[in-house]
Design an enzyme around this catalytic site. Structure first.
Site, PDB file in Angstrom:
ATOM      1  N   THR A  58       0.827  -1.212   0.000  1.00 45.67           N
ATOM      2  CA  THR A  58       0.000   0.000   0.000  1.00 45.67           C
ATOM      3  C   THR A  58       0.864   1.266   0.000  1.00 45.67           C
ATOM      4  OG1 THR A  58      -0.405  -0.230   2.392  1.00 45.67           O
ATOM      5  CG2 THR A  58      -2.028  -1.181   0.903  1.00 45.67           C
ATOM      6  N   SER A  59       0.847   2.055   1.058  1.00 45.46           N
ATOM      7  CA  SER A  59       1.484   3.373   0.996  1.00 45.46           C
ATOM      8  C   SER A  59       3.004   3.342   0.959  1.00 45.46           C
ATOM      9  CB  SER A  59       1.017   4.244   2.170  1.00 45.46           C
ATOM     10  OG  SER A  59      -0.309   4.663   1.950  1.00 45.46           O
ATOM     11  N   MET A  60       3.623   2.194   1.161  1.00 49.04           N
ATOM     12  CA  MET A  60       5.060   2.097   0.927  1.00 49.04           C
ATOM     13  C   MET A  60       5.379   2.118  -0.567  1.00 49.04           C
ATOM     14  SD  MET A  60       6.137  -0.425   4.081  1.00 49.04           S
ATOM     15  CE  MET A  60       7.676  -0.990   3.345  1.00 49.04           C
ATOM     16  N   LYS A  62       4.544   4.776  -2.229  1.00 48.07           N
ATOM     17  CA  LYS A  62       4.814   6.201  -2.451  1.00 48.07           C
ATOM     18  C   LYS A  62       6.307   6.512  -2.599  1.00 48.07           C
ATOM     19  CE  LYS A  62       0.643   7.964  -0.079  1.00 48.07           C
ATOM     20  NZ  LYS A  62      -0.137   6.716   0.048  1.00 48.07           N
TER      21      LYS A  62
END
Length: 368
Positions: A58-60, A62
């Protein structure tokens, strides 16, 4: 790693997560611990965790997309101070809400264009925080109707990148460009920018500029064939707080319509440690670029978001007051690099954020 192993084992044994894979790299040596399984006791199809288990990070995602963007800056394709209007004309001539929670037609003109750095530093006026009416204010209600998936990665957007950005361009900004930090959406816009600047799809640009050069064969926007069996089962909390299977509709087992630069990747512990250590060593980007990436860009009142806590934000990642940097993923993953000690630490599990998962990540960071 004895003390760290004991700390992690305690959290698995009491059911904070069904299992996990953790790694600490220092001085060219990487130690990996694998605990538990992909499912809670009694879960159908639960398998032992392995070093090559695939996780929705998920947000890793970014920081990986930010690194690709900064490689385009290094070769002169993009400039941090460049307005994005030429490559993203959908975001030219912005209007800005007078009140973030107010009606969509009560706006003023943007004081300046959105820049590449605005997207990397999450200060483009796009995104959400807990004090701007998320998720029920008029803006977020309109975004939901448009299928823009602001916030959680499930369900994924059904739109192509061009259509997604066209729809986003019909909405005003929440804040003036450069004025405040807002989470998430800037990374998805950055993914579209990287694709257009690189002249290919986001998966292909990431492969060319990050994944293939570093030897990260297991990091991608979906898994297929035999690799589907390596994808960890996802868990979320039911109404009573008990973990229940994540209903993602198999979103990560087919190519996405919209490859999300915010939350779309799957990866393994070895792949992500490779990414993090290459950053720290100046192998992927020049040391000066990494230093800029890991320098807090926020000033004064731009700090203080509940989502960031006491951390600041650099270019695509969070920066701790002590100079450590990294970021987390909403399905229970975390990465931390400590330049002072030359340490990289990665923890991967697959239960969406909840009290027990926050406690696990906090204990992991402290033990590291």
């Amino acid at each position: 790693m004895t003390d760290l192993y004991a700390t992690l084992a305690e959290h698995v044994e009491r059911g904070a997560v069904p299992g996990l894979v953790a790694a600490v790299a220092r001085g060219g040596v990487t130690e990996v611990e694998v605990l538990g399984s992909t499912g809670y006791p009694g879960a159908q199809g639960a398998r032992p965790m392995t070093r090559d288990t695939l996780f929705r990070i998920t947000s890793m995602t970014k920081p990986v997309v930010a690194a690709a963007a900064l490689s385009l800056v290094e070769d002169g394709t993009l400039g941090l101070d460049d307005a994005v209007d030429d490559l993203l004309p959908e975001l030219a001539d912005r209007r800005v809400l007078r009140d973030p929670q107010g009606p969509l037609d009560d706006t003023v003109a943007a004081e300046r264009p959105i820049t590449v750095e605005d997207l990397l530093s999450f200060r483009a006026g796009l995104g959400f925080d807990l004090d701007v009416g998320f998720p029920t204010s008029p803006l977020f209600a309109a975004a939901a109707e448009l299928g823009l998936a602001i916030g959680p990665p499930v369900p994924p957007s059904p739109h192509s990148p061009d259509e997604w950005l066209r729809r986003l361009g019909t909405l005003p900004l929440l804040a003036q460009p450069g004025a405040r930090w807002l989470y998430d959406t800037c990374a998805d816009v950055l993914g579209v920018l990287v694709a257009r600047a690189g002249g290919a799809t986001l998966p292909d640009v990431l492969a060319e500029r990050v994944l293939t050069p570093l030897g990260m064969p297991d990091t991608a926007f979906h898994v297929e064939g035999a690799d589907v069996d390596r994808l960890a089962a996802g868990w979320t909390d039911g109404p009573d707080g008990t973990p229940v299977p994540l209903q993602d509709g198999g979103a990560w087992t087919r190519p996405p319509a919209f490859p999300s630069g915010s939350a779309g990747l799957v990866s393994t512990v070895d792949d992500y440690v490779r990414f993090a250590t290459a950053l720290a060593a100046g192998e992927l980007l020049a040391p000066a670029t990494v230093a800029r990436m890991a320098t807090d860009r926020l000033t004064g009142p731009q700090h203080g978001s509940v989502l960031l806590g006491d951390r600041g934000w650099g270019l695509g990642l969070a920066v701790d007051p002590g100079g450590r940097y990294g970021w987390d993923g909403g399905f229970g993953t975390t990465w931390l690099t400590d330049p002072g000690s030359g340490t990289v630490a990665v923890l991967l599990t697959q239960r969406t954020f909840s009290g027990p998962v926050f406690e696990l990540i906090s204990a992991f960071r402290a033990a590291v």
